[in-house]
Design an enzyme around this catalytic site. Structure first.
Site, PDB file in Angstrom:
ATOM      1  N   SER A  14      40.784  31.735  31.141  1.00  0.00           N
ATOM      2  CA  SER A  14      39.889  31.590  32.274  1.00  0.00           C
ATOM      3  C   SER A  14      39.239  32.894  32.736  1.00  0.00           C
ATOM      4  O   SER A  14      38.291  32.879  33.525  1.00  0.00           O
ATOM      5  CB  SER A  14      40.660  30.983  33.450  1.00  0.00           C
TER       6      SER A  14
ATOM      7  N   LYS B 285      38.897  39.987  38.845  1.00  0.00           N
ATOM      8  CA  LYS B 285      38.745  38.531  38.725  1.00  0.00           C
ATOM      9  C   LYS B 285      38.724  37.898  40.113  1.00  0.00           C
ATOM     10  O   LYS B 285      39.532  38.271  40.981  1.00  0.00           O
ATOM     11  CB  LYS B 285      39.898  37.967  37.887  1.00  0.00           C
TER      12      LYS B 285
ATOM     13  N   SER C 225      45.088  33.236  29.623  1.00  0.00           N
ATOM     14  CA  SER C 225      43.797  33.516  30.250  1.00  0.00           C
ATOM     15  C   SER C 225      43.382  34.976  30.252  1.00  0.00           C
ATOM     16  O   SER C 225      42.260  35.291  30.631  1.00  0.00           O
ATOM     17  CB  SER C 225      43.791  32.990  31.689  1.00  0.00           C
TER      18      SER C 225
END
Length: 487
Positions: free
Chosen positions: A149, A74, A173
Protein backbone atom coordinates in the site's frame (compact mmCIF):
# COMPACT_ATOMS: atom_id res chain seq x y z
CA UNK A 1 24.54 10.29 -2.44
CA UNK A 2 23.88 8.56 0.87
CA UNK A 3 22.44 10.37 3.88
CA UNK A 4 25.85 10.20 5.60
CA UNK A 5 27.46 12.01 2.65
CA UNK A 6 24.78 14.70 2.61
CA UNK A 7 25.21 15.10 6.36
CA UNK A 8 28.93 15.71 5.86
CA UNK A 9 28.33 18.26 3.10
CA UNK A 10 25.72 20.06 5.21
CA UNK A 11 28.06 20.15 8.20
CA UNK A 12 30.92 21.50 6.05
CA UNK A 13 28.74 24.15 4.46
CA UNK A 14 29.24 22.72 0.95
CA UNK A 15 25.47 22.75 0.56
CA UNK A 16 22.78 24.34 2.71
CA UNK A 17 19.68 22.59 3.99
CA UNK A 18 17.63 25.21 2.14
CA UNK A 19 19.37 24.40 -1.16
CA UNK A 20 18.82 20.67 -0.65
CA UNK A 21 15.16 21.23 0.20
CA UNK A 22 14.57 23.59 -2.73
CA UNK A 23 16.16 21.05 -5.07
CA UNK A 24 13.71 18.37 -4.01
CA UNK A 25 10.73 20.73 -4.06
CA UNK A 26 11.65 21.63 -7.65
CA UNK A 27 11.91 17.95 -8.50
CA UNK A 28 8.46 17.34 -6.98
CA UNK A 29 6.99 20.19 -9.01
CA UNK A 30 8.53 18.79 -12.19
CA UNK A 31 7.54 15.14 -11.91
CA UNK A 32 4.39 15.07 -9.76
CA UNK A 33 1.96 15.58 -12.66
CA UNK A 34 3.11 12.23 -14.03
CA UNK A 35 3.69 10.31 -10.80
CA UNK A 36 1.26 11.58 -8.12
CA UNK A 37 3.34 10.23 -5.25
CA UNK A 38 2.23 13.03 -2.91
CA UNK A 39 -1.18 13.89 -1.52
CA UNK A 40 0.13 17.09 0.06
CA UNK A 41 3.40 18.96 -0.39
CA UNK A 42 4.35 21.02 2.67
CA UNK A 43 6.69 23.42 0.86
CA UNK A 44 6.39 26.33 3.29
CA UNK A 45 7.04 24.13 6.32
CA UNK A 46 9.90 22.35 4.54
CA UNK A 47 11.68 25.62 3.84
CA UNK A 48 11.17 26.76 7.42
CA UNK A 49 12.54 23.44 8.73
CA UNK A 50 15.56 23.76 6.45
CA UNK A 51 16.21 27.36 7.48
CA UNK A 52 16.29 26.32 11.14
CA UNK A 53 18.95 23.73 10.33
CA UNK A 54 21.04 26.32 8.48
CA UNK A 55 20.71 28.77 11.38
CA UNK A 56 21.80 26.08 13.84
CA UNK A 57 24.85 25.24 11.72
CA UNK A 58 25.77 28.91 11.34
CA UNK A 59 25.64 29.39 15.11
CA UNK A 60 27.98 26.46 15.67
CA UNK A 61 25.45 24.06 17.17
CA UNK A 62 25.96 20.30 16.90
CA UNK A 63 23.57 19.03 14.25
CA UNK A 64 21.37 15.98 14.91
CA UNK A 65 21.79 12.91 12.65
CA UNK A 66 19.14 13.75 10.04
CA UNK A 67 19.55 17.54 10.06
CA UNK A 68 18.38 18.95 6.73
CA UNK A 69 17.50 15.57 5.21
CA UNK A 70 14.27 15.89 3.13
CA UNK A 71 11.79 13.08 3.83
CA UNK A 72 8.28 12.12 2.76
CA UNK A 73 5.80 10.46 5.12
CA UNK A 74 3.05 7.97 4.26
CA UNK A 75 -0.31 9.60 4.88
CA UNK A 76 -1.40 7.14 7.56
CA UNK A 77 1.10 8.50 10.11
CA UNK A 78 -0.29 11.37 12.16
CA UNK A 79 1.49 14.68 11.66
CA UNK A 80 0.31 17.44 13.96
CA UNK A 81 -1.18 20.32 12.00
CA UNK A 82 -0.83 18.52 8.64
CA UNK A 83 -3.74 16.58 7.16
CA UNK A 84 -3.62 12.80 7.59
CA UNK A 85 -6.18 11.26 5.23
CA UNK A 86 -5.21 7.59 4.84
CA UNK A 87 -6.19 8.26 1.19
CA UNK A 88 -9.83 7.99 2.26
CA UNK A 89 -12.85 10.26 1.95
CA UNK A 90 -13.54 9.23 5.52
CA UNK A 91 -10.55 11.26 6.77
CA UNK A 92 -10.25 13.77 3.93
CA UNK A 93 -10.35 16.77 6.28
CA UNK A 94 -8.72 15.19 9.36
CA UNK A 95 -5.89 17.28 10.85
CA UNK A 96 -4.31 15.42 13.80
CA UNK A 97 -3.86 17.37 17.04
CA UNK A 98 -0.84 15.20 17.93
CA UNK A 99 2.35 13.80 16.39
CA UNK A 100 3.11 10.13 15.86
CA UNK A 101 6.14 8.82 17.74
CA UNK A 102 7.91 8.06 14.46
CA UNK A 103 7.55 11.55 13.04
CA UNK A 104 8.27 13.11 16.43
CA UNK A 105 11.62 11.29 16.48
CA UNK A 106 12.38 12.21 12.88
CA UNK A 107 11.75 15.92 13.50
CA UNK A 108 13.84 15.77 16.68
CA UNK A 109 16.64 14.32 14.52
CA UNK A 110 16.40 17.35 12.22
CA UNK A 111 14.59 15.81 9.23
CA UNK A 112 12.67 18.08 6.86
CA UNK A 113 9.05 17.22 5.97
CA UNK A 114 8.45 17.55 2.23
CA UNK A 115 4.91 16.20 2.39
CA UNK A 116 2.54 13.25 2.81
CA UNK A 117 2.47 10.41 0.30
CA UNK A 118 -0.29 8.49 -1.42
CA UNK A 119 -1.35 4.99 -0.38
CA UNK A 120 -4.08 2.43 -0.87
CA UNK A 121 -7.06 3.52 1.20
CA UNK A 122 -6.36 2.76 4.88
CA UNK A 123 -3.31 0.80 3.62
CA UNK A 124 -5.56 -1.90 2.13
CA UNK A 125 -4.24 -2.86 -1.28
CA UNK A 126 -1.17 -3.79 -3.27
CA UNK A 127 -1.10 -1.20 -6.04
CA UNK A 128 -2.03 2.24 -4.60
CA UNK A 129 -5.04 2.12 -6.93
CA UNK A 130 -7.60 2.08 -4.10
CA UNK A 131 -6.64 5.61 -3.01
CA UNK A 132 -9.66 7.89 -2.99
CA UNK A 133 -7.47 10.61 -4.51
CA UNK A 134 -6.19 8.76 -7.56
CA UNK A 135 -3.43 6.23 -8.25
CA UNK A 136 0.33 6.68 -8.20
CA UNK A 137 2.42 5.77 -11.26
CA UNK A 138 5.55 3.64 -11.24
CA UNK A 139 8.52 5.91 -12.08
CA UNK A 140 10.11 3.17 -14.18
CA UNK A 141 7.01 2.89 -16.38
CA UNK A 142 3.90 5.00 -15.74
CA UNK A 143 1.69 2.33 -17.29
CA UNK A 144 2.53 0.08 -14.34
CA UNK A 145 1.64 0.31 -10.65
CA UNK A 146 4.20 1.22 -7.96
CA UNK A 147 2.89 -1.49 -5.63
CA UNK A 148 1.17 -0.89 -2.35
CA UNK A 149 0.00 0.00 0.00
CA UNK A 150 2.97 2.39 0.41
CA UNK A 151 3.24 3.07 -3.32
CA UNK A 152 3.52 6.83 -2.94
CA UNK A 153 6.46 6.56 -0.54
CA UNK A 154 8.27 4.08 -2.81
CA UNK A 155 7.65 6.12 -5.97
CA UNK A 156 8.78 9.35 -4.29
CA UNK A 157 12.17 7.82 -3.50
CA UNK A 158 12.54 6.10 -6.87
CA UNK A 159 11.80 9.31 -8.78
CA UNK A 160 14.19 11.44 -6.72
CA UNK A 161 11.48 13.52 -5.07
CA UNK A 162 12.99 12.88 -1.63
CA UNK A 163 16.12 11.31 -0.19
CA UNK A 164 14.10 8.74 1.73
CA UNK A 165 10.56 8.13 2.93
CA UNK A 166 8.56 6.34 5.59
CA UNK A 167 5.88 3.70 5.02
CA UNK A 168 4.02 1.01 6.91
CA UNK A 169 3.96 -2.74 6.29
CA UNK A 170 1.07 -5.02 7.29
CA UNK A 171 1.50 -7.83 4.76
CA UNK A 172 4.23 -6.51 2.48
CA UNK A 173 3.28 -2.86 2.03
CA UNK A 174 6.88 -1.66 2.26
CA UNK A 175 8.74 -4.55 0.65
CA UNK A 176 6.48 -5.18 -2.36
CA UNK A 177 6.46 -1.53 -3.57
CA UNK A 178 10.20 -1.35 -2.86
CA UNK A 179 10.64 -4.30 -5.22
CA UNK A 180 8.33 -2.80 -7.85
CA UNK A 181 10.05 0.62 -7.70
CA UNK A 182 13.66 -0.52 -7.41
CA UNK A 183 14.43 0.88 -3.96
CA UNK A 184 15.32 -0.54 -0.55
CA UNK A 185 12.40 -1.22 1.80
CA UNK A 186 12.77 -2.43 5.40
CA UNK A 187 10.09 -3.90 7.66
CA UNK A 188 11.58 -4.16 11.16
CA UNK A 189 10.68 -6.67 13.87
CA UNK A 190 7.14 -6.18 15.14
CA UNK A 191 7.43 -3.78 18.08
CA UNK A 192 10.89 -2.47 17.15
CA UNK A 193 9.34 0.88 16.10
CA UNK A 194 6.41 2.48 17.93
CA UNK A 195 3.00 2.40 16.25
CA UNK A 196 1.71 5.36 18.28
CA UNK A 197 0.10 7.71 15.77
CA UNK A 198 -0.01 5.13 12.98
CA UNK A 199 -3.64 4.85 11.88
CA UNK A 200 -4.39 1.21 12.57
CA UNK A 201 -5.22 -1.35 9.89
CA UNK A 202 -4.34 -4.66 11.58
CA UNK A 203 -2.77 -3.96 14.95
CA UNK A 204 -0.93 -7.28 15.40
CA UNK A 205 0.68 -6.97 11.95
CA UNK A 206 1.32 -3.26 11.26
CA UNK A 207 4.90 -2.01 11.42
CA UNK A 208 6.54 1.24 10.33
CA UNK A 209 9.70 1.23 8.23
CA UNK A 210 11.85 3.20 5.76
CA UNK A 211 12.29 3.38 1.99
CA UNK A 212 15.68 4.52 0.73
CA UNK A 213 18.18 4.35 -2.12
CA UNK A 214 20.58 2.25 -0.04
CA UNK A 215 20.73 -0.18 2.85
CA UNK A 216 22.98 2.27 4.71
CA UNK A 217 20.27 4.94 4.54
CA UNK A 218 17.68 2.45 5.81
CA UNK A 219 19.98 1.74 8.76
CA UNK A 220 20.31 5.49 9.48
CA UNK A 221 16.53 5.92 9.56
CA UNK A 222 15.97 2.81 11.67
CA UNK A 223 18.52 4.13 14.17
CA UNK A 224 16.41 7.24 14.72
CA UNK A 225 12.97 5.57 14.75
CA UNK A 226 13.66 2.44 16.82
CA UNK A 227 13.22 2.23 20.57
CA UNK A 228 10.75 1.77 23.39
CA UNK A 229 7.69 3.99 23.68
CA UNK A 230 5.42 4.02 26.75
CA UNK A 231 2.56 5.21 24.53
CA UNK A 232 2.59 1.92 22.60
CA UNK A 233 2.20 -1.17 24.77
CA UNK A 234 3.32 -3.43 21.89
CA UNK A 235 6.61 -1.55 21.45
CA UNK A 236 9.57 -3.62 22.61
CA UNK A 237 11.63 -2.37 25.53
CA UNK A 238 14.87 -3.69 24.07
CA UNK A 239 18.22 -1.92 23.61
CA UNK A 240 18.75 -0.27 20.22
CA UNK A 241 22.09 -1.39 18.73
CA UNK A 242 24.26 0.61 16.34
CA UNK A 243 22.76 -0.51 13.04
CA UNK A 244 25.30 1.29 10.88
CA UNK A 245 28.21 -0.42 12.66
CA UNK A 246 27.03 -3.79 11.35
CA UNK A 247 27.12 -2.82 7.68
CA UNK A 248 30.82 -3.33 7.08
CA UNK A 249 31.02 -6.84 8.47
CA UNK A 250 31.67 -9.59 5.89
CA UNK A 251 29.15 -12.35 5.22
CA UNK A 252 31.78 -15.06 5.03
CA UNK A 253 30.64 -18.15 6.93
CA UNK A 254 27.04 -17.01 7.33
CA UNK A 255 24.34 -19.47 6.33
CA UNK A 256 21.70 -18.15 3.94
CA UNK A 257 18.57 -20.30 3.68
CA UNK A 258 16.72 -20.54 0.37
CA UNK A 259 13.07 -21.25 1.23
CA UNK A 260 12.16 -23.98 -1.25
CA UNK A 261 8.41 -23.32 -1.05
CA UNK A 262 9.03 -19.81 -2.43
CA UNK A 263 11.02 -20.98 -5.43
CA UNK A 264 8.50 -23.72 -6.25
CA UNK A 265 5.57 -21.29 -6.56
CA UNK A 266 3.48 -22.01 -9.64
CA UNK A 267 2.99 -18.30 -10.33
CA UNK A 268 6.63 -17.26 -9.87
CA UNK A 269 7.90 -15.31 -12.89
CA UNK A 270 10.92 -17.18 -14.34
CA UNK A 271 12.80 -13.88 -14.71
CA UNK A 272 12.23 -13.09 -11.04
CA UNK A 273 13.36 -16.56 -10.03
CA UNK A 274 16.53 -16.33 -12.11
CA UNK A 275 17.40 -12.87 -10.78
CA UNK A 276 16.86 -13.84 -7.14
CA UNK A 277 18.88 -17.05 -7.50
CA UNK A 278 21.66 -14.97 -9.05
CA UNK A 279 21.52 -12.76 -5.95
CA UNK A 280 21.92 -15.86 -3.79
CA UNK A 281 24.93 -16.89 -5.85
CA UNK A 282 26.40 -13.41 -5.37
CA UNK A 283 26.22 -13.93 -1.60
CA UNK A 284 27.82 -17.34 -2.06
CA UNK A 285 30.66 -15.67 -3.97
CA UNK A 286 31.14 -13.38 -0.97
CA UNK A 287 31.66 -16.41 1.26
CA UNK A 288 28.17 -17.18 2.52
CA UNK A 289 26.92 -20.76 2.55
CA UNK A 290 23.65 -21.44 0.71
CA UNK A 291 21.33 -23.92 2.41
CA UNK A 292 17.99 -25.23 1.14
CA UNK A 293 15.38 -24.96 3.89
CA UNK A 294 11.71 -25.78 4.14
CA UNK A 295 8.95 -23.76 5.77
CA UNK A 296 6.08 -26.19 5.10
CA UNK A 297 3.29 -23.76 5.99
CA UNK A 298 4.72 -20.77 4.12
CA UNK A 299 2.02 -21.04 1.46
CA UNK A 300 -0.71 -21.03 4.13
CA UNK A 301 0.28 -17.48 5.00
CA UNK A 302 -1.98 -15.72 2.54
CA UNK A 303 -5.16 -17.54 3.62
CA UNK A 304 -4.24 -17.00 7.27
CA UNK A 305 -3.56 -13.32 6.70
CA UNK A 306 -6.84 -12.70 4.90
CA UNK A 307 -8.74 -13.90 7.94
CA UNK A 308 -6.69 -12.17 10.64
CA UNK A 309 -6.03 -8.82 8.94
CA UNK A 310 -9.65 -8.13 7.88
CA UNK A 311 -10.85 -9.22 11.33
CA UNK A 312 -8.59 -6.68 13.01
CA UNK A 313 -9.51 -4.07 10.40
CA UNK A 314 -13.21 -4.66 11.05
CA UNK A 315 -12.66 -3.87 14.73
CA UNK A 316 -10.27 -0.94 14.16
CA UNK A 317 -12.44 0.78 11.57
CA UNK A 318 -15.59 0.53 13.69
CA UNK A 319 -14.55 3.88 15.23
CA UNK A 320 -15.40 5.75 12.02
CA UNK A 321 -19.08 6.42 12.52
CA UNK A 322 -19.46 10.07 11.55
CA UNK A 323 -20.05 11.22 15.13
CA UNK A 324 -16.85 12.75 16.56
CA UNK A 325 -14.61 13.10 13.50
CA UNK A 326 -14.29 11.96 9.92
CA UNK A 327 -16.82 12.07 7.11
CA UNK A 328 -20.45 12.63 8.14
CA UNK A 329 -23.38 12.07 5.78
CA UNK A 330 -25.80 14.98 5.58
CA UNK A 331 -29.58 14.99 6.10
CA UNK A 332 -29.79 11.52 7.66
CA UNK A 333 -33.13 10.66 9.25
CA UNK A 334 -31.59 9.16 12.40
CA UNK A 335 -28.30 8.46 14.15
CA UNK A 336 -28.30 4.90 12.82
CA UNK A 337 -28.97 6.11 9.29
CA UNK A 338 -26.24 8.74 9.57
CA UNK A 339 -23.70 6.14 10.71
CA UNK A 340 -24.66 3.69 7.97
CA UNK A 341 -24.54 6.33 5.24
CA UNK A 342 -21.31 7.87 6.54
CA UNK A 343 -19.55 4.51 6.36
CA UNK A 344 -21.06 3.58 2.99
CA UNK A 345 -20.07 6.92 1.46
CA UNK A 346 -16.78 7.44 3.32
CA UNK A 347 -15.17 4.04 2.73
CA UNK A 348 -14.15 2.75 -0.70
CA UNK A 349 -15.08 -0.67 -2.06
CA UNK A 350 -11.88 -2.49 -1.04
CA UNK A 351 -12.10 -1.23 2.55
CA UNK A 352 -15.77 -2.24 2.69
CA UNK A 353 -14.89 -5.68 1.31
CA UNK A 354 -12.30 -6.27 4.04
CA UNK A 355 -14.60 -5.00 6.79
CA UNK A 356 -17.26 -7.47 5.64
CA UNK A 357 -14.76 -10.36 5.49
CA UNK A 358 -13.53 -9.54 8.98
CA UNK A 359 -16.99 -9.11 10.44
CA UNK A 360 -17.99 -12.49 9.00
CA UNK A 361 -14.87 -14.20 10.37
CA UNK A 362 -15.56 -12.80 13.85
CA UNK A 363 -19.28 -13.59 13.89
CA UNK A 364 -20.56 -15.97 16.56
CA UNK A 365 -21.10 -18.95 14.29
CA UNK A 366 -17.78 -18.74 12.47
CA UNK A 367 -15.15 -17.35 14.84
CA UNK A 368 -13.88 -20.83 15.78
CA UNK A 369 -13.83 -22.09 12.20
CA UNK A 370 -12.05 -19.05 10.77
CA UNK A 371 -10.46 -16.57 13.17
CA UNK A 372 -9.27 -18.99 15.87
CA UNK A 373 -8.08 -21.51 13.30
CA UNK A 374 -6.17 -18.77 11.47
CA UNK A 375 -4.44 -17.81 14.72
CA UNK A 376 -3.46 -21.45 15.24
CA UNK A 377 -1.96 -21.63 11.73
CA UNK A 378 -0.16 -18.36 12.43
CA UNK A 379 1.54 -20.05 15.39
CA UNK A 380 2.56 -22.97 13.18
CA UNK A 381 4.05 -20.58 10.60
CA UNK A 382 6.09 -18.95 13.34
CA UNK A 383 7.30 -22.37 14.50
CA UNK A 384 8.42 -23.17 10.94
CA UNK A 385 10.55 -20.02 10.99
CA UNK A 386 11.93 -20.93 14.42
CA UNK A 387 12.98 -24.32 13.06
CA UNK A 388 14.58 -22.78 9.97
CA UNK A 389 16.64 -20.35 12.05
CA UNK A 390 18.10 -23.27 13.96
CA UNK A 391 20.20 -24.02 10.87
CA UNK A 392 20.57 -20.69 9.02
CA UNK A 393 21.27 -17.04 9.83
CA UNK A 394 18.95 -15.38 7.30
CA UNK A 395 16.37 -16.55 4.79
CA UNK A 396 16.27 -15.52 1.14
CA UNK A 397 13.21 -15.38 -1.13
CA UNK A 398 11.86 -13.29 -3.99
CA UNK A 399 10.07 -10.22 -2.66
CA UNK A 400 7.14 -10.62 -5.06
CA UNK A 401 6.13 -13.34 -7.55
CA UNK A 402 6.45 -10.89 -10.45
CA UNK A 403 7.41 -7.36 -11.39
CA UNK A 404 5.05 -4.38 -11.32
CA UNK A 405 1.82 -5.22 -13.14
CA UNK A 406 -0.07 -2.89 -15.45
CA UNK A 407 -2.48 -0.29 -14.15
CA UNK A 408 -5.92 -1.81 -13.75
CA UNK A 409 -4.71 -5.37 -14.41
CA UNK A 410 -6.30 -6.70 -11.21
CA UNK A 411 -9.15 -4.20 -10.91
CA UNK A 412 -11.80 -6.91 -11.27
CA UNK A 413 -9.85 -9.68 -9.55
CA UNK A 414 -9.06 -8.91 -5.89
CA UNK A 415 -7.67 -12.43 -5.36
CA UNK A 416 -4.99 -11.84 -8.00
CA UNK A 417 -4.12 -8.59 -6.25
CA UNK A 418 -3.84 -10.36 -2.90
CA UNK A 419 -1.41 -12.91 -4.37
CA UNK A 420 1.18 -10.17 -4.97
CA UNK A 421 1.84 -10.31 -1.20
CA UNK A 422 2.20 -14.09 -1.15
CA UNK A 423 5.92 -14.03 -0.32
CA UNK A 424 5.93 -11.11 2.12
CA UNK A 425 2.96 -11.97 4.37
CA UNK A 426 4.60 -14.79 6.40
CA UNK A 427 7.20 -12.43 7.91
CA UNK A 428 4.38 -10.20 9.18
CA UNK A 429 2.50 -13.13 10.67
CA UNK A 430 5.66 -14.17 12.52
CA UNK A 431 6.68 -10.61 13.46
CA UNK A 432 10.08 -10.99 11.79
CA UNK A 433 12.28 -8.30 10.24
CA UNK A 434 12.59 -8.41 6.45
CA UNK A 435 14.13 -6.24 3.77
CA UNK A 436 13.76 -5.95 0.00
CA UNK A 437 16.85 -4.98 -1.98
CA UNK A 438 16.99 -4.45 -5.77
CA UNK A 439 18.64 -7.38 -7.51
CA UNK A 440 17.93 -6.91 -11.21
CA UNK A 441 15.43 -6.09 -13.95
CA UNK A 442 13.06 -7.98 -16.21
CA UNK A 443 13.24 -7.71 -20.00
CA UNK A 444 10.79 -4.80 -19.85
CA UNK A 445 13.16 -2.79 -17.65
CA UNK A 446 11.10 -3.18 -14.47
CA UNK A 447 12.97 -3.75 -11.19
CA UNK A 448 13.14 -7.04 -9.29
CA UNK A 449 13.71 -7.29 -5.54
CA UNK A 450 15.24 -10.00 -3.36
CA UNK A 451 13.82 -10.42 0.14
CA UNK A 452 15.98 -11.26 3.14
CA UNK A 453 14.24 -12.34 6.37
CA UNK A 454 15.91 -12.34 9.78
CA UNK A 455 15.07 -13.66 13.21
CA UNK A 456 13.46 -11.44 15.85
CA UNK A 457 15.54 -8.29 16.54
CA UNK A 458 18.25 -9.48 14.15
CA UNK A 459 18.12 -6.27 12.10
CA UNK A 460 21.91 -5.77 12.42
CA UNK A 461 22.58 -9.13 10.75
CA UNK A 462 19.86 -8.53 8.15
CA UNK A 463 21.29 -5.12 7.24
CA UNK A 464 24.81 -6.56 7.16
CA UNK A 465 23.89 -9.21 4.58
CA UNK A 466 21.74 -6.81 2.56
CA UNK A 467 24.47 -4.16 2.47
CA UNK A 468 27.19 -6.59 1.44
CA UNK A 469 25.01 -7.92 -1.39
CA UNK A 470 24.07 -4.40 -2.48
CA UNK A 471 27.70 -3.26 -2.62
CA UNK A 472 28.83 -6.33 -4.55
CA UNK A 473 25.95 -6.46 -7.02
CA UNK A 474 25.62 -2.69 -7.64
CA UNK A 475 22.49 -3.26 -9.72
CA UNK A 476 21.03 0.21 -9.17
CA UNK A 477 23.42 2.26 -11.26
CA UNK A 478 20.40 3.55 -13.17
CA UNK A 479 17.49 5.64 -11.94
CA UNK A 480 14.05 6.11 -13.51
CA UNK A 481 14.02 8.03 -16.78
CA UNK A 482 13.16 11.69 -16.24
CA UNK A 483 10.17 11.15 -18.51
CA UNK A 484 7.90 13.40 -16.53
CA UNK A 485 10.05 16.54 -16.58
CA UNK A 486 8.54 19.10 -18.99
CA UNK A 487 10.87 20.06 -21.83
Amino acid sequence: MAIAEWRQQLANGEVSARELTDHHLARIEAVEPGIHAFLEVTAERARADADRVDEARASGEDLPPLAGIPLAIKDNLCTRGVRTTCSSRMLEQFVPPYESTVTERLWAAGAVLLGKTNLDEFAMGGSTETSAFGPTANPWNPEHVPGGSSGGSAAAVASGECLASIGSDTGGSIRQPASFCGVVGLKPTYGRISRYGLVAFASSLDQVGPFSHSVADAAELLQVMAGADPRDSTCLNAPVPDYCAALGRPVEGLKVGLVKECFEQEGLDPQVKASVLAAAQQLQALGADLVDVSCPRFNDGIATYYVIAPSEASANLARYDGVKYGYRAEDAASLAAMTARSRAEGFGSEVQRRILIGTYALSAGYVDAYYKKAQQVRTLIRRDFDAAFQSVDVLLTPTAPGTAFRNGAHADDPLAMYLSDLLTIPANLAGLPAISVPCGFDTGGLPIGVQLIGNVLEEPLLLQVAHQFEQAADVMKTRPEAAFIPG
